[in-house]
Design a protein around this motif. Structure first.
Motif, PDB file in Angstrom:
ATOM      1  N   THR A  96      54.164   7.499  -8.079  1.00  0.00           N
ATOM      2  CA  THR A  96      53.363   7.236  -9.277  1.00  0.00           C
ATOM      3  C   THR A  96      51.945   6.862  -8.880  1.00  0.00           C
ATOM      4  OG1 THR A  96      53.944   4.892  -9.258  1.00  0.00           O
ATOM      5  CG2 THR A  96      55.410   6.376 -10.461  1.00  0.00           C
ATOM      6  N   PRO A  97      50.970   7.054  -9.787  1.00  0.00           N
ATOM      7  CA  PRO A  97      49.592   6.709  -9.477  1.00  0.00           C
ATOM      8  C   PRO A  97      49.417   5.275  -9.032  1.00  0.00           C
ATOM      9  CG  PRO A  97      49.691   8.070 -11.453  1.00  0.00           C
ATOM     10  CD  PRO A  97      51.104   7.740 -11.089  1.00  0.00           C
ATOM     11  N   SER A  98      50.169   4.359  -9.638  1.00  0.00           N
ATOM     12  CA  SER A  98      50.025   2.955  -9.252  1.00  0.00           C
ATOM     13  C   SER A  98      50.440   2.729  -7.810  1.00  0.00           C
ATOM     14  CB  SER A  98      50.863   2.076 -10.191  1.00  0.00           C
ATOM     15  OG  SER A  98      52.241   2.425 -10.093  1.00  0.00           O
ATOM     16  N   ARG A  99      51.496   3.437  -7.370  1.00  0.00           N
ATOM     17  CA  ARG A  99      51.924   3.300  -5.973  1.00  0.00           C
ATOM     18  C   ARG A  99      50.962   4.003  -5.026  1.00  0.00           C
ATOM     19  NH1 ARG A  99      58.542   3.913  -6.075  1.00  0.00           N
ATOM     20  NH2 ARG A  99      58.945   2.160  -7.499  1.00  0.00           N
ATOM     21  N   GLU A 100      50.393   5.093  -5.491  1.00  0.00           N
ATOM     22  CA  GLU A 100      49.431   5.805  -4.641  1.00  0.00           C
ATOM     23  C   GLU A 100      48.245   4.917  -4.316  1.00  0.00           C
ATOM     24  OE1 GLU A 100      48.559  10.122  -5.423  1.00  0.00           O
ATOM     25  OE2 GLU A 100      49.645   9.610  -7.259  1.00  0.00           O
ATOM     26  N   ARG A 101      47.766   4.189  -5.300  1.00  0.00           N
ATOM     27  CA  ARG A 101      46.526   3.445  -5.110  1.00  0.00           C
ATOM     28  C   ARG A 101      46.681   2.271  -4.146  1.00  0.00           C
ATOM     29  NH1 ARG A 101      46.139   4.771 -10.797  1.00  0.00           N
ATOM     30  NH2 ARG A 101      44.380   6.179 -11.154  1.00  0.00           N
ATOM     31  N   VAL A 102      47.899   1.829  -3.873  1.00  0.00           N
ATOM     32  CA  VAL A 102      48.072   0.706  -2.951  1.00  0.00           C
ATOM     33  C   VAL A 102      48.100   1.172  -1.508  1.00  0.00           C
ATOM     34  CG1 VAL A 102      49.352  -0.602  -4.680  1.00  0.00           C
ATOM     35  CG2 VAL A 102      50.612   0.776  -3.003  1.00  0.00           C
ATOM     36  N   ILE A 103      48.139   2.484  -1.259  1.00  0.00           N
ATOM     37  CA  ILE A 103      48.115   2.994   0.109  1.00  0.00           C
ATOM     38  C   ILE A 103      46.691   2.890   0.626  1.00  0.00           C
ATOM     39  CG2 ILE A 103      48.527   4.993   1.587  1.00  0.00           C
ATOM     40  CD1 ILE A 103      50.523   5.987  -0.441  1.00  0.00           C
ATOM     41  N   SER A 104      46.508   2.214   1.740  1.00  0.00           N
ATOM     42  CA  SER A 104      45.170   1.968   2.263  1.00  0.00           C
ATOM     43  C   SER A 104      44.551   3.252   2.801  1.00  0.00           C
ATOM     44  CB  SER A 104      45.228   0.921   3.368  1.00  0.00           C
ATOM     45  OG  SER A 104      45.951   1.417   4.492  1.00  0.00           O
ATOM     46  N   LEU A 105      43.244   3.246   2.909  1.00  0.00           N
ATOM     47  CA  LEU A 105      42.540   4.405   3.456  1.00  0.00           C
ATOM     48  C   LEU A 105      42.940   4.682   4.908  1.00  0.00           C
ATOM     49  CD1 LEU A 105      40.426   6.633   3.102  1.00  0.00           C
ATOM     50  CD2 LEU A 105      38.675   4.960   3.788  1.00  0.00           C
ATOM     51  N   PRO A 106      43.033   3.677   5.788  1.00  0.00           N
ATOM     52  CA  PRO A 106      43.481   3.966   7.160  1.00  0.00           C
ATOM     53  C   PRO A 106      44.870   4.609   7.210  1.00  0.00           C
ATOM     54  CG  PRO A 106      42.457   1.810   7.069  1.00  0.00           C
ATOM     55  CD  PRO A 106      42.595   2.270   5.655  1.00  0.00           C
ATOM     56  N   SER A 107      45.760   4.161   6.327  1.00  0.00           N
ATOM     57  CA  SER A 107      47.097   4.756   6.300  1.00  0.00           C
ATOM     58  C   SER A 107      47.035   6.217   5.862  1.00  0.00           C
ATOM     59  CB  SER A 107      48.005   3.968   5.361  1.00  0.00           C
ATOM     60  OG  SER A 107      48.176   2.644   5.820  1.00  0.00           O
ATOM     61  N   ARG A 108      46.204   6.491   4.870  1.00  0.00           N
ATOM     62  CA  ARG A 108      46.034   7.876   4.427  1.00  0.00           C
ATOM     63  C   ARG A 108      45.469   8.742   5.550  1.00  0.00           C
ATOM     64  NH1 ARG A 108      45.644   8.638  -1.564  1.00  0.00           N
ATOM     65  NH2 ARG A 108      46.017   6.619  -2.533  1.00  0.00           N
ATOM     66  N   MET A 109      44.507   8.203   6.284  1.00  0.00           N
ATOM     67  CA  MET A 109      43.890   8.975   7.353  1.00  0.00           C
ATOM     68  C   MET A 109      44.875   9.240   8.485  1.00  0.00           C
ATOM     69  SD  MET A 109      40.031   7.341   7.467  1.00  0.00           S
ATOM     70  CE  MET A 109      39.487   8.474   8.757  1.00  0.00           C
ATOM     71  N   MET A 110      45.714   8.280   8.818  1.00  0.00           N
ATOM     72  CA  MET A 110      46.717   8.498   9.860  1.00  0.00           C
ATOM     73  C   MET A 110      47.713   9.570   9.428  1.00  0.00           C
ATOM     74  SD  MET A 110      45.929   6.743  12.467  1.00  0.00           S
ATOM     75  CE  MET A 110      47.466   6.895  13.384  1.00  0.00           C
ATOM     76  N   ALA A 111      48.118   9.511   8.160  1.00  0.00           N
ATOM     77  CA  ALA A 111      49.032  10.533   7.647  1.00  0.00           C
ATOM     78  C   ALA A 111      48.355  11.899   7.640  1.00  0.00           C
ATOM     79  CB  ALA A 111      49.494  10.159   6.242  1.00  0.00           C
ATOM     80  N   ALA A 112      47.061  11.924   7.337  1.00  0.00           N
ATOM     81  CA  ALA A 112      46.329  13.190   7.322  1.00  0.00           C
ATOM     82  C   ALA A 112      46.216  13.788   8.726  1.00  0.00           C
ATOM     83  CB  ALA A 112      44.944  12.989   6.719  1.00  0.00           C
ATOM     84  N   ILE A 113      45.995  12.950   9.728  1.00  0.00           N
ATOM     85  CA  ILE A 113      45.955  13.443  11.116  1.00  0.00           C
ATOM     86  C   ILE A 113      47.281  14.113  11.476  1.00  0.00           C
ATOM     87  CG2 ILE A 113      45.885  12.726  13.541  1.00  0.00           C
ATOM     88  CD1 ILE A 113      43.832  10.614  12.740  1.00  0.00           C
ATOM     89  N   ALA A 114      48.382  13.458  11.103  1.00  0.00           N
ATOM     90  CA  ALA A 114      49.703  14.037  11.373  1.00  0.00           C
ATOM     91  C   ALA A 114      49.892  15.349  10.636  1.00  0.00           C
ATOM     92  CB  ALA A 114      50.790  13.041  10.989  1.00  0.00           C
ATOM     93  N   ALA A 115      49.456  15.404   9.369  1.00  0.00           N
ATOM     94  CA  ALA A 115      49.584  16.639   8.591  1.00  0.00           C
ATOM     95  C   ALA A 115      48.753  17.761   9.206  1.00  0.00           C
ATOM     96  CB  ALA A 115      49.158  16.396   7.145  1.00  0.00           C
ATOM     97  N   GLY A 116      47.567  17.416   9.725  1.00  0.00           N
ATOM     98  CA  GLY A 116      46.741  18.417  10.395  1.00  0.00           C
ATOM     99  C   GLY A 116      47.425  18.975  11.624  1.00  0.00           C
ATOM    100  N   GLY A 117      48.107  18.112  12.384  1.00  0.00           N
ATOM    101  CA  GLY A 117      48.864  18.594  13.526  1.00  0.00           C
ATOM    102  C   GLY A 117      49.999  19.510  13.118  1.00  0.00           C
ATOM    103  N   VAL A 118      50.660  19.173  12.012  1.00  0.00           N
ATOM    104  CA  VAL A 118      51.745  20.028  11.508  1.00  0.00           C
ATOM    105  C   VAL A 118      51.201  21.399  11.101  1.00  0.00           C
ATOM    106  CG1 VAL A 118      53.418  20.309   9.630  1.00  0.00           C
ATOM    107  CG2 VAL A 118      53.200  18.101  10.788  1.00  0.00           C
TER     108      VAL A 118
END
Length: 527
Positions: A6-28
């Motif tokens: 949900t949007p409310s849960r999305e907004r609590v994810i920090s920017l560093p956490s999003r960036m780490m997940a994005a690095i992993a997705a880029g590797g995939v």
């Protein structure tokens, strides 16, 4: 009813956490490309990125997109480090910083795509299929820019996820590799919107994704059924000398290198065209009378040699050096030649040389000079041929002379710099896509591999892997008439982008209208 995300849960994810997940997705994302070609990972990589970008302001979205690119290029271009260890004493210490710096720079293009998407999404409050359409368009536009800004570097395009799937890669004949990237990103992000949607829209989004895949596959199958022209009956021999890069330019090894190529070239079998790779002869062949005489004596009656060699020309400004493919017959005289026009920065020349205290990595007396551009070579009794040297083959729409269409493409290259890494496989994937886009066979001669003959459908007719010494004997494959992409180039992509924006905006306005109508109905019911 929405799912757990949900949007409310999305907004609590920090920017560093999003960036780490994005690095992993880029590797995939790299695992979706050759030599891995794990197609089911496409939605894992790109749907994850789309979800990570939801509800982000432009600046933060750009950081997440940049992180995705860092993972994508850091893994996908890691093989470049091997080239620095060819002369480890001089360049070894630069390997990791160079790959990291290049990856960080190229990651700016996914950052631009993410920022553009976030700006449009926040301004128009888009969602559903419209969000996927807009994101796919932004991504494709950023890839196109990556292929053209400065010298351009269209390596590992998203569309190359389809290279190893015969029917799915065929639409490149109409919309090119950038168009395939659009389709891959669109289909790859639809699962994210299906996951986040309510039950009824979820089914329609899923059916749309399936429909695009089926339509793409069907169009590809139809192209594979086309009647090609009859092969010209030309016997080719590709020679893969497999000379290690560390040994290639040592003067004491020149005789052994020439002998190896001559021994392989004179093996029994019919030969009309003999093909040696980029800089196969480690010297200025046009200045070496003895070497030319030995080559001429080894050529079968009526045959020609196309070989990569360095060349130099004296001018009033000094000596100019070129990376060329030259053609010889039994007289030992150069019939014609082609000079590489897209040079590798820091490999063949140093950009901003007056400002950067950096040596180029290739052997030689000076920086190479770029040739005039794509050229078609003509010889008596031989189908017209276009030449692309090394990484020139990675540029969609810039390999063939549009005014003088050839019958086949000769790609002379030297991937010895990259050993047995994934780099040569990725390079081969680009060559296969050029064959589909142009409707022409591509014949590839590589020093240490991968040498190959590729037909106009992008299929591998024959290949010699990395680290192998030997020859490929085969007939030149069939050709197709000029494809839509061969005739119009990236204008087909431009048309696709314009249509997509129109459809996306129309869908967005339609969604807004339905939402407003629903709101008015609910308001009336409250009365």
């Amino acid at each position: 009813m929405t799912l757990f995300w949900t949007p409310s849960r999305e907004r609590v994810i920090s920017l560093p956490s999003r960036m780490m997940a994005a690095i992993a997705a880029g590797g995939v994302a790299v695992l979706t490309l050759p030599p891995f070609s794990i197609l089911p990972l496409v939605p894992v990589a790109y749907a994850t990125l789309l979800v990570l970008l939801r509800h982000l302001p432009v600046a933060k979205a750009a950081l997440v997109g940049w992180a995705f690119g860092l993972g994508q290029f850091g893994f996908g271009l890691s093989w470049i480090a091997e080239s620095f260890y060819v002369d480890a004493e001089r360049f070894g210490a630069m390997a990791i910083p160079a790959v990291a710096g290049l990856s960080a720079g190229l990651a700016m293009f996914p950052a631009v795509a993410a920022a553009l998407f976030a700006g449009v999404a926040r301004r128009r409050a888009i969602g559903g299929v419209t969000a996927c359409l807009v994101f796919a368009t932004c991504w494709t536009a950023a890839e196109w820019l990556r292929g053209h800004v400065l010298t351009g570097f269209p390596w590992n395009l998203a569309g190359y996820a389809l290279v190893d799937y015969a029917a799915l890669r065929q639409p490149a004949a109409w919309v090119g590799s950038f168009g395939l990237s659009f389709l891959v990103i669109l289909v790859g992000t639809l699962p994210a919107q299906a996951l986040l949607a309510e039950v009824r829209p979820r089914w329609s989004i899923s059916l749309l994704g399936v429909g695009i895949v089926v339509a793409t596959w069907s169009a590809g199958v139809a192209r594979l059924q086309l009647e090609p022209s009859s092969p010209p009956g030309l016997d080719l021999r590709i020679v893969q000398g497999n000379v290690p890069q560390q040994e290639k330019w040592a003067p004491e090894n020149r005789e052994a290198t020439l002998t190896r190529y001559l021994d392989l070239s004179t093996l029994p079998g019919p030969v009309d065209i003999l093909l040696w790779p980029e800089t196969a002869f480690p010297g200025f062949l046009d200045e070496d009378v003895e070497a030319r005489s030995r080559i001429a004596a080894a050529l079968p009656d009526g045959s020609l040699l196309l070989t990569g060699v360095p060349d130099r020309v004296s001018t009033e400004e000094g000596t100019r050096y070129f990376n060329t493919v030259q053609t010889f017959d039994q007289t030992g005289v150069i019939l014609t030649g082609y000079a590489k026009h897209r040079l590798v920065p820091f490999g063949e020349y140093v950009p901003f040389k007056g400002w950067l205290p950096i040596e180029r990595m290739t052997e030689g007396l000076g920086d190479f000079t770029a040739g005039p551009g794509p050229r078609t070579l003509a010889f008596p009794g031989v189908p017209l041929v276009a030449v692309a040297i090394c990484y020139e083959i990675i540029f969609p729409g810039h390999v063939v002379d549009g005014l003088f269409r050839p019958d086949w493409i000769f790609n002379a290259t030297n991937d010895a710099w990259f050993g047995t890494s994934i780099g040569p496989e990725q390079h081969l994937a680009s060559a296969r896509m050029r064959a589909v886009e142009e409707g022409l066979p591509v014949v590839r001669a590589a020093n240490t591999g991968i040498s190959a003959i590729i037909d106009a459908n992008g299929d591998l007719v024959a290949r010699l892997g990395t680290g192998e010494t030997g020859v490929i004997d085969a007939a030149l494959p069939f050709t197709y008439p000029p494809t839509l992409y061969a005739r119009f180039g990236d204008r087909t992509l431009l048309a696709l982008i314009f249509v997509t924006w129109a459809v996306g905006l129309a869908a967005g306005l339609g969604g807004t209208h339905r939402h407003n109508k629903k709101t008015r109905t609910e308001a009336k019911s409250c009365w």
